[in-house]
Design an enzyme around this catalytic site. Structure first.
Site, PDB file in Angstrom:
ATOM      1  N   LEU A 121      49.328  89.194 -31.222  1.00 15.42           N
ATOM      2  CA  LEU A 121      48.383  90.008 -31.996  1.00 15.42           C
ATOM      3  C   LEU A 121      47.900  91.227 -31.221  1.00 15.42           C
ATOM      4  CD1 LEU A 121      46.167  87.197 -33.589  1.00 15.42           C
ATOM      5  CD2 LEU A 121      47.978  88.515 -34.699  1.00 15.42           C
ATOM      6  N   GLY A 122      47.758  91.099 -29.904  1.00 14.65           N
ATOM      7  CA  GLY A 122      47.278  92.222 -29.111  1.00 14.65           C
ATOM      8  C   GLY A 122      47.265  91.916 -27.634  1.00 14.65           C
ATOM      9  N   GLY A 143      45.228  93.060 -23.884  1.00 16.61           N
ATOM     10  CA  GLY A 143      44.081  93.749 -23.276  1.00 16.61           C
ATOM     11  C   GLY A 143      43.984  93.398 -21.816  1.00 16.61           C
ATOM     12  N   GLY A 144      42.906  93.865 -21.198  1.00 20.70           N
ATOM     13  CA  GLY A 144      42.720  93.571 -19.785  1.00 20.70           C
ATOM     14  C   GLY A 144      42.500  92.105 -19.521  1.00 20.70           C
ATOM     15  N   GLY A 164      44.079  89.692 -21.107  1.00 16.57           N
ATOM     16  CA  GLY A 164      45.298  88.950 -21.329  1.00 16.57           C
ATOM     17  C   GLY A 164      45.890  89.242 -22.702  1.00 16.57           C
ATOM     18  N   ARG A 165      46.565  88.288 -23.288  1.00 19.87           N
ATOM     19  CA  ARG A 165      47.242  88.460 -24.566  1.00 19.87           C
ATOM     20  C   ARG A 165      46.623  87.529 -25.608  1.00 19.87           C
ATOM     21  NH1 ARG A 165      53.122  89.904 -24.470  1.00 19.87           N
ATOM     22  NH2 ARG A 165      53.416  91.260 -22.653  1.00 19.87           N
ATOM     23  N   ASP A 170      29.997  95.519 -24.550  1.00 17.22           N
ATOM     24  CA  ASP A 170      31.307  96.134 -24.804  1.00 17.22           C
ATOM     25  C   ASP A 170      31.541  96.275 -26.316  1.00 17.22           C
ATOM     26  OD1 ASP A 170      33.726  97.305 -24.233  1.00 17.22           O
ATOM     27  OD2 ASP A 170      34.809  95.400 -23.945  1.00 17.22           O
TER      28      ASP A 170
END
Length: 521
Positions: free
Chosen positions: A385-386, A388-389, A391-392, A505
């Site tokens: 799905l995506g 990022g910093g 992980g996945r 965030d």
């Protein structure tokens, strides 16, 4: 009645001429017969023509059966070497060997049964070592044939309907190597005295009396070795004795099996003596090597040196082949077992998980790694799905409930990643708000940390705002609902929950959408 003297041997031809000879003798009235005042009968001619080696039809001796004229049926056969083989390698069959001449065992004047004695040498060669099949029996039968008899446990003597009927008029000495509870057997290696059925009147484990030590020693009927058996009936005592011994041992002084019985009501005027045997699922080879019988006296001793030899070499080859196949089977079994154990250990190691003390402080559901591995189809790229910093994130579906989930796969190697992982579990495990994405649980395995969240079907807000491939326009009312949803979630975190949680965030990529009208933080 006595047979004709040797001077008449010139008249003895094949038994196929029986009626012709009988007619000729009666018509010509041979003088020697008149002088002896012997009334010739059909029975006396039969006695001459059957090949019996003794001088009376009440006694016979077979030192091997080559050239003899036994009446055989079923599987029974006489081998070229002179062995009487009662069973072969055919399953669920029976074999009989009758002495052709009927016996007149009753004294017509008083109806008592004469004393008689018989001796024979037998051997049972099992198909597999120490595994007995159905045995054999020496039988007195009123007919030359046993119609309706069944194989297997019935030994070719009876069937389920006539077993035990008093109308059978059958006496049998069974050498039984199968333990059958149906007939009350004592064990799988016994000799029994049967009257009209297979439930023995008396039975004892096979054994013989050793003169030197004055006690009985057990014998194995399926040893594959020849053994001698004596059956003696005393009219005076009304007693039946059975004695057995190894092949080379003379008749012991003590029988190992006895039974008091008056045979007068059991024995008919005419009886046939027969060996009977049968096969079931196990295929033993049952042999008789020699046989003698005498009425009113002791049966003649067999000439043991002239008896035919057993096919021991063939049996040895079969046994050696069996050992080879069994050894090969054991090797294959051990190999398969070793590979199976290795596979199970490797499979368990693949899904091995770690458990630490801090996990006991938070009552968050822990998923097994195996369950999440299957849910995401092995974390395939097509389920991604995506990235990022942290992980996945992978889309998945739980195998048991079919619930759609989002699995965040974090790194366990860095201390910072571990702190974030524990912190998210500690903070999110207790949070309950309609505008916050629910943490469903977590999983740990070796170097991997996994967080399981609810799955948002429409992804994140940034795709609606910045993705050129999805030119979805949001109305002002929809944008207002999204802002209110985010604000409601943040208000819960910052002020309404018992502990203050600062998000720090807030951005479009961290706002999840399950529909355009419902916003999750």
């Amino acid at each position: 009645m006595r047979c004709l003297p040797p001077i008449m041997n010139r008249l003895i031809v094949s038994h196929h001429n029986i009626w012709q000879i009988t007619t000729e003798l009666l018509q010509k009235k041979i003088p020697i017969l008149l002088k002896m005042e012997v009334k010739l009968s059909l029975l006396s001619v039969i006695c001459l023509l059957t090949g019996i080696t003794a001088t009376k039809y009440e006694e016979f001796t077979y030192n091997g059966f080559k050239g003899s004229e036994l009446y055989l049926d079923g599987m029974a056969e006489i081998t070229p070497s002179g062995l009487l083989r009662l069973t072969n390698t055919t399953r669920i069959q029976q074999g009989h060997a009758f002495h052709k001449v009927p016996l007149h065992l009753k004294n017509k004047s008083d109806g008592n049964v004469y004393s008689f004695s018989t001796c024979f040498v037998f051997a049972m060669i099992p198909e597999y070592p120490d595994v007995g099949g159905d045995g054999l029996a020496l039988v007195l039968s009123p007919t030359k044939g046993l119609p309706g008899a069944l194989p297997k446990q019935y030994l070719g003597l009876f069937n389920s309907t006539n077993n035990g009927n008093s109308s059978n008029h059958v006496l049998a000495i069974e050498l039984d190597t199968v333990f059958n509870m149906e007939f009350g057997d004592i064990d799988n290696n016994h000799v029994g005295i049967d009257v009209n059925g297979l439930r023995s009147k008396n039975a004892t484990t096979a054994s013989y009396f050793i003169e030197k030590i004055g006690k009985f020693e057990n014998l194995s009927l399926i040893s594959g070795k020849p053994m001698q058996v004596w059956v003696d009936y005393s009219n005076l005592e009304k007693k039946l004795n059975v004695t057995i011994s190894p092949f080379s041992v003379p008749k012991p002084s003590h029988p190992f099996l006895s039974y008091f019985i008056d045979l007068s009501s059991l024995i008919l005027d005419t009886m046939y003596i027969v060996f009977s045997s049968s096969t079931g699922s196990i295929l033993p080879s049952n042999y008789v090597l020699g046989w003698s019988f005498k009425m009113n006296g002791q049966a003649a001793a067999l000439n043991l040196s002239s008896l035919p030899s057993l096919p021991s070499a063939k049996h040895g080859r079969k046994l050696a082949s069996l050992i080879i196949w069994l050894s090969l089977g054991v090797v294959v079994f051990i190999t398969v077992t070793a590979f199976s154990i290795a596979y199970i250990i490797r499979r368990k190691a693949r899904y091995a998980e770690v458990l630490e003390e801090w996990e006991l402080d938070h009552r968050t559901h822990r998923f097994s790694y195996k369950e999440l591995f299957k849910a995401t189809k092995g974390f395939r790229e097509e389920n991604l799905l995506g990235v990022g910093g942290f992980g996945r994130v992978y889309k998945g579906k739980l195998p048991s409930s079919k619930t759609e989930i989002a699995v965040k796969r974090m790194s366990h190697d860095s201390k910072q990643g571990m702190r974030e992982f524990v912190g998210e579990i500690a903070s999110n495990s207790q949070l309950r708000h309609r505008n916050l994405v629910q943490l469903l649980g977590y999983s740990r395995r070796k170097g991997e940390l996994l967080l399981v969240h609810e799955f948002m079907s429409n992804g994140s807000l940034d795709k609606f705002l910045y993705d050129a491939n999805k030119p979805t326009s949001l109305s002002w009312s929809q944008r207002l609902k999204i802002i209110r949803g985010v604000a409601s979630g943040l208000l819960y975190l910052h002020e309404e929950w018992e502990h203050i949680v600062i998000h720090r965030d807030i951005k479009a990529s961290n706002v999840s959408m399950d529909s355009v009208d419902q916003t999750w933080v």
